[in-house]
Design a protein around this motif. Sequence first.
Motif, PDB file in Angstrom:
ATOM      1  N   PHE A 254       0.731  -1.059   0.187  1.00 32.99           N
ATOM      2  CA  PHE A 254       0.016  -0.085   0.018  1.00 32.99           C
ATOM      3  C   PHE A 254       0.799   1.215   0.102  1.00 32.99           C
ATOM      4  N   VAL A 255       2.080   1.184  -0.024  1.00 34.56           N
ATOM      5  CA  VAL A 255       2.932   2.375   0.231  1.00 34.56           C
ATOM      6  C   VAL A 255       3.696   2.687  -1.040  1.00 34.56           C
ATOM      7  N   ARG A 256       4.355   3.790  -1.119  1.00 37.38           N
ATOM      8  CA  ARG A 256       5.228   4.039  -2.418  1.00 37.38           C
ATOM      9  C   ARG A 256       6.413   3.472  -2.150  1.00 37.38           C
ATOM     10  N   HIS A 257       6.793   2.704  -3.090  1.00 39.88           N
ATOM     11  CA  HIS A 257       8.175   2.137  -3.309  1.00 39.88           C
ATOM     12  C   HIS A 257       8.841   2.921  -4.153  1.00 39.88           C
ATOM     13  N   ARG A 258       9.909   3.742  -3.393  1.00 33.48           N
ATOM     14  CA  ARG A 258      10.821   4.606  -4.380  1.00 33.48           C
ATOM     15  C   ARG A 258      11.904   4.450  -4.008  1.00 33.48           C
ATOM     16  N   ILE A 288      12.256   4.377   4.287  1.00 37.48           N
ATOM     17  CA  ILE A 288      11.641   3.936   5.327  1.00 37.48           C
ATOM     18  C   ILE A 288      10.959   5.239   5.653  1.00 37.48           C
ATOM     19  N   VAL A 289      11.627   6.621   5.713  1.00 34.37           N
ATOM     20  CA  VAL A 289      10.779   7.782   5.837  1.00 34.37           C
ATOM     21  C   VAL A 289       9.218   7.562   5.068  1.00 34.37           C
ATOM     22  N   THR A 290       9.553   7.212   3.517  1.00 38.54           N
ATOM     23  CA  THR A 290       8.604   7.329   2.759  1.00 38.54           C
ATOM     24  C   THR A 290       7.449   6.274   3.133  1.00 38.54           C
ATOM     25  N   ILE A 291       7.906   4.931   3.606  1.00 39.38           N
ATOM     26  CA  ILE A 291       6.976   4.010   4.172  1.00 39.38           C
ATOM     27  C   ILE A 291       6.068   4.444   5.473  1.00 39.38           C
ATOM     28  N   ILE A 292       6.792   5.044   6.256  1.00 40.13           N
ATOM     29  CA  ILE A 292       6.206   5.483   7.365  1.00 40.13           C
ATOM     30  C   ILE A 292       5.402   6.676   7.114  1.00 40.13           C
TER      31      ILE A 292
END
Length: 539
Positions: A254-258, A288-292
């Motif tokens: 569900f998160v951005r994988h970047r 990890i910032v992007t995921i959280i």
Amino acid sequence: MMEEVIRRSANYGASIWDDDYVQSLATPYTGEKYVGEAEKLKDLVRILIRETKEELDQLHLIDNVTRLGLSGHFKDQIAKMLDKIYEAQEWLEKDLHFTSLKFRLLRQHGYHVPQEVFCSLMDEEGSFKAILFEDVRGLVSLYEASYLSMEGESLMDLAKDFSLNHLTRRLDQITEPRLKEQVRHALEVPLHWRLQRLEAKWFIQVYENTFEANLTLVELAKLDYNMVQATYQQELKRLSSWYKETALPEKLGFVRHRLAESFLWALGSVPEPHLGYSREILSKMTVIVTIIDDIYDVYGTLEELELFTHTIERWDINSLDSLPEYMKISFLALFNSVNEFAYHILIGQGFNVISNLRNLWAELCRAYYLEATWFHSGYVPTTDEYLYTAWISVAGPLLLFCGYFTTNPINMKEMKSLEQYPGIIRWPSTVLRLADDLGTSSDEMKRGDVPKSIQCYMKETGCSEEDARKHIKQLIDMALKRMNKEILMENPIKNFGQTAMNVGRISLCVYQHGDGFGLPHSETKKNLMSLVVQPIPMP
């Protein structure tokens, strides 16, 4: 029976940089053969620097070497040259190009040059002389110089308005294609705030086709660009293997994988080839910032987010059982990455930074949680209230500290001063936040996300979105001027200033054409291809 949680989705697209593609990248520009060639060319450039005696020629040489991406190889020689130029303080006061170029280069390197050097180019009414608008090259130089200004420098504001107005007006009348391209390029983003490696690739092609081009410089610039690109490529491959091994892309759909875009952030912040470990850490932390961020912004319920925030504050793996599975995975990925990073710093430098990193992550997640409570309650903060939290929730302080820990020897006194969030932390983080808001706001408004600075200002003042955007651009300009003063001119932490300035640059680059991080298929993809995949053709 347990009630099913209805979760929001941002429908982020999949990454276009899958591991198979990244691992397939290849470049011939590795190995001793190219190192030897580059060294021979560097020796020739050192001779060129030594033999260039006229001040204007020296300024052009410094400018060309810098824009070609080569200044890192000739730091001492450039510093010596600029010291002499600064000490001589001779100004060709009637020459717009010479005065502007000299002013810009000296300020770029932290020399204190007063804005008054431009007074000789002004009339008795305090405006720039009308005759100057015929000098297009001089106007471009003045325009570029004006972005080295600091707050309160009204003369430099005049310089910016004067050059911008005349260049914009003259653009369509310029018949010389190369000059027209240079004016267009300058008006798009000023040189001072461009990403150095991207500028190098553009400038190599422009400079090579000028009649004054030095072919040794051109050859070295191309070879150096391709060798540095080979370094970046190897780093991205290693990071891609790491990311695949974490299983985060398959476990957290569900998160951005970047990953590649996170590497672009790192590369933009710390481009120097020898700082590979810094790029590795900044890339991992940005992933990890992007995921959280996506957990707080989109996926988590308010109850889950409260538990998650407490877990991060306590840094406690024993409380994992109280979290849903997706949060367990996310917290453990964070916990392991941070602890591994802290271990590396302890072994290498003898400093235990675990409590610093814990505090930074706890502060970040508290800011995320506050914004989530605003969203869930429908509260729209004032612009000031929003910004008080938002320059932290954009993860600027966290990433800047990671940059500090990995680019120069840690010093306890410096670390204590950075913990107070002086300008070197605050203003790049503010630019990052406001550039992000300008780039992403339209998509997030449609999706119904947390209100950003634009919505806060519109609600507070009743103005249109267009006027709110203008106001945010003014706030960015102010923050950039403060960066010039508090980082470039005052240079509080010697080797860290450039990284802090670069965070501003990469922020402007990524969000220049919209959300270049969340929706990275156009300009961001082009930039990554240019920096990591496509070498400059060589004979």
